[in-house]
Design a protein around this motif. Structure first.
Motif, PDB file in Angstrom:
ATOM      1  N   SER A  24       0.857  -1.188   0.000  1.00 17.42           N
ATOM      2  CA  SER A  24       0.000   0.000   0.000  1.00 17.42           C
ATOM      3  C   SER A  24       0.888   1.231   0.000  1.00 17.42           C
ATOM      4  N   THR A  28       0.241   2.610   4.262  1.00 19.93           N
ATOM      5  CA  THR A  28      -0.901   3.126   5.015  1.00 19.93           C
ATOM      6  C   THR A  28      -1.898   2.029   5.381  1.00 19.93           C
ATOM      7  N   PRO A  30      -4.774   0.889   3.905  1.00 15.18           N
ATOM      8  CA  PRO A  30      -6.078   1.564   3.966  1.00 15.18           C
ATOM      9  C   PRO A  30      -7.258   0.624   3.744  1.00 15.18           C
ATOM     10  N   ALA A  44     -12.541   0.014   1.992  1.00 15.48           N
ATOM     11  CA  ALA A  44     -11.475   1.010   2.055  1.00 15.48           C
ATOM     12  C   ALA A  44     -11.637   1.823   3.329  1.00 15.48           C
ATOM     13  N   ARG A  48      -7.359   6.651   6.110  1.00 12.44           N
ATOM     14  CA  ARG A  48      -5.952   6.392   5.811  1.00 12.44           C
ATOM     15  C   ARG A  48      -5.571   6.860   4.402  1.00 12.44           C
ATOM     16  N   ARG A  49      -6.478   7.504   3.740  1.00 16.42           N
ATOM     17  CA  ARG A  49      -6.157   8.067   2.426  1.00 16.42           C
ATOM     18  C   ARG A  49      -5.177   9.226   2.604  1.00 16.42           C
ATOM     19  N   GLY A  57      -8.335   9.547  -3.942  1.00 14.65           N
ATOM     20  CA  GLY A  57      -8.359   8.162  -3.478  1.00 14.65           C
ATOM     21  C   GLY A  57      -7.931   7.135  -4.506  1.00 14.65           C
ATOM     22  N   MET A  60      -5.417   4.791  -2.959  1.00 14.08           N
ATOM     23  CA  MET A  60      -6.101   4.009  -1.930  1.00 14.08           C
ATOM     24  C   MET A  60      -6.822   2.825  -2.571  1.00 14.08           C
TER      25      MET A  60
END
Length: 339
Positions: A24, A28, A30, A44, A48-49, A57, A60
């Motif tokens: 990731s 993160t 996410p 999702a 955490r984006r 996003g 993400m």
């Protein structure tokens, strides 16, 4: 029957725990997973984006796609045939997929291959150190391209040296643009904790070298001017007199740029990474900076991708000396039992 139900529940948990090891952006992680009998729900985690680097996003969703592919591979390796619905509810954009584990897969050859990829899930690492000079089998790039196509994406290789150099220069330009943005600098610092941190996320000192490699591609500024990073104990890092090893320069592209395209790009990316590691022990160094600057991403799309949308830019090669560490959030923080 009760034993069979318990077995599939255990299989669902094991598959979800494997998916925690997907790559990731900035580590993160996410995503969250909900378990309900044979059903695994992947969502999702928008908290955490990366607000500065990934405002819409896109990265993400790519990260969640990589987690979904890992989940699918794990399910097949454990002997289950997963029924996957991607983005099943347009009114719930953070619901990435519903996966239901069905009966034992009948295609044993597919199971054997899934087990091979499954074995690479926890061994694969994002590489931030140098690559060593190693001959890459000519048969590997076509194989990796087929892996990406299995997920509805394309894998473009920058074969010509001038193309690799141009993409490297674009990472340098993007890094310069991003360093002028205080929000981006603060965000990168947030996800690169100082030495001694016990956070189970982000890019820790153990995950990048003390001296970034010179390969023409801009490294991330995780150390922020400090003398952080892991020393190259094997003595193989490139020096001022060495010719840096670039590795294979590759782009994952998709025909469109919808959320579905981004999720399948993540699945294609993870399939390529697992195959490269399982077959030849190769690792990837990511250089997403120009894809995080809209004007540069459009330039890459029109000049290097034949109009397709670039979703990931990375180098693939044989790691040299530096062995990156990996941290993951505990399963109980990410995987939840649901009714």
């Amino acid at each position: 029957m009760a034993t069979e139900r318990q077995d599939v529940r255990d299989g669902a948990r094991e598959a979800a725990e494997a998916a925690l090891w997907a790559p990731s952006v900035h580590n993160t992680q996410p995503w969250t997973f909900g378990l309900s009998g044979p059903r695994i729900t992947l969502r999702a985690d928008a908290d955490r984006r990366l607000g500065a680097a990934d405002p819409d996003g896109r990265e993400m969703l790519i990260s969640c796609g990589a987690a979904l592919l890992t989940l699918r591979v794990a399910a097949l390796a454990l002997g289950y045939d997963p029924d996957v619905r991607v983005l099943p509810d347009p009114d719930r954009p953070h619901l990435i997929a519903d996966v239901v584990l069905g009966g034992r897969a009948e295609d044993r050859a597919r199971d054997e291959d899934a087990r091979r990829l499954y074995g690479a899930v926890r061994e694969r690492r994002t590489h931030r150190g140098p690559f060593r000079a190693a001959e890459i089998r000519p048969a590997l790039p076509p194989l990796l391209k087929l892996e990406a196509e299995r997920e509805g994406a394309w894998l473009e290789q920058a074969v010509e040296p001038h193309t690799s150099a141009a993409l490297g220069a674009l990472t340098q330009a993007a890094a310069h643009v991003q360093r002028m943005n205080p929000a981006y600098v603060a965000e990168e610092a947030r996800w690169a904790p100082p030495p001694g941190s016990t956070r189970p996320e982000g890019v820790h000192e153990e995950a990048y070298p003390e001296r970034p490699p010179r390969a023409g591609f801009a490294p991330r500024e995780f150390a922020r001017g400090h003398d952080w990073g892991t020393a190259d104990t094997a003595g193989t890092a490139d020096t001022a007199g060495d010719e840096p090893e670039t590795g294979l320069v590759m782009l994952v592209t998709t025909p469109g740029d919808t959320p579905y395209d981004r999720v399948r790009a993540g699945q294609a990316l993870q399939r390529v990474l697992l195959r490269a590691h399982a077959e030849d022990g190769l690792a990837a160094a990511f250089h997403t900076q120009p894809l995080e600057v809209p004007e540069l991403r459009e330039f890459v799309r029109t000049r290097f991708c034949g109009g397709r949308y670039p979703q990931a830019l990375f180098r693939l090669g044989a790691p040299a000396g530096f062995e990156p560490a990996g941290v993951r959030r505990p399963a109980e923080a990410v995987i939840r039992e649901e009714p």
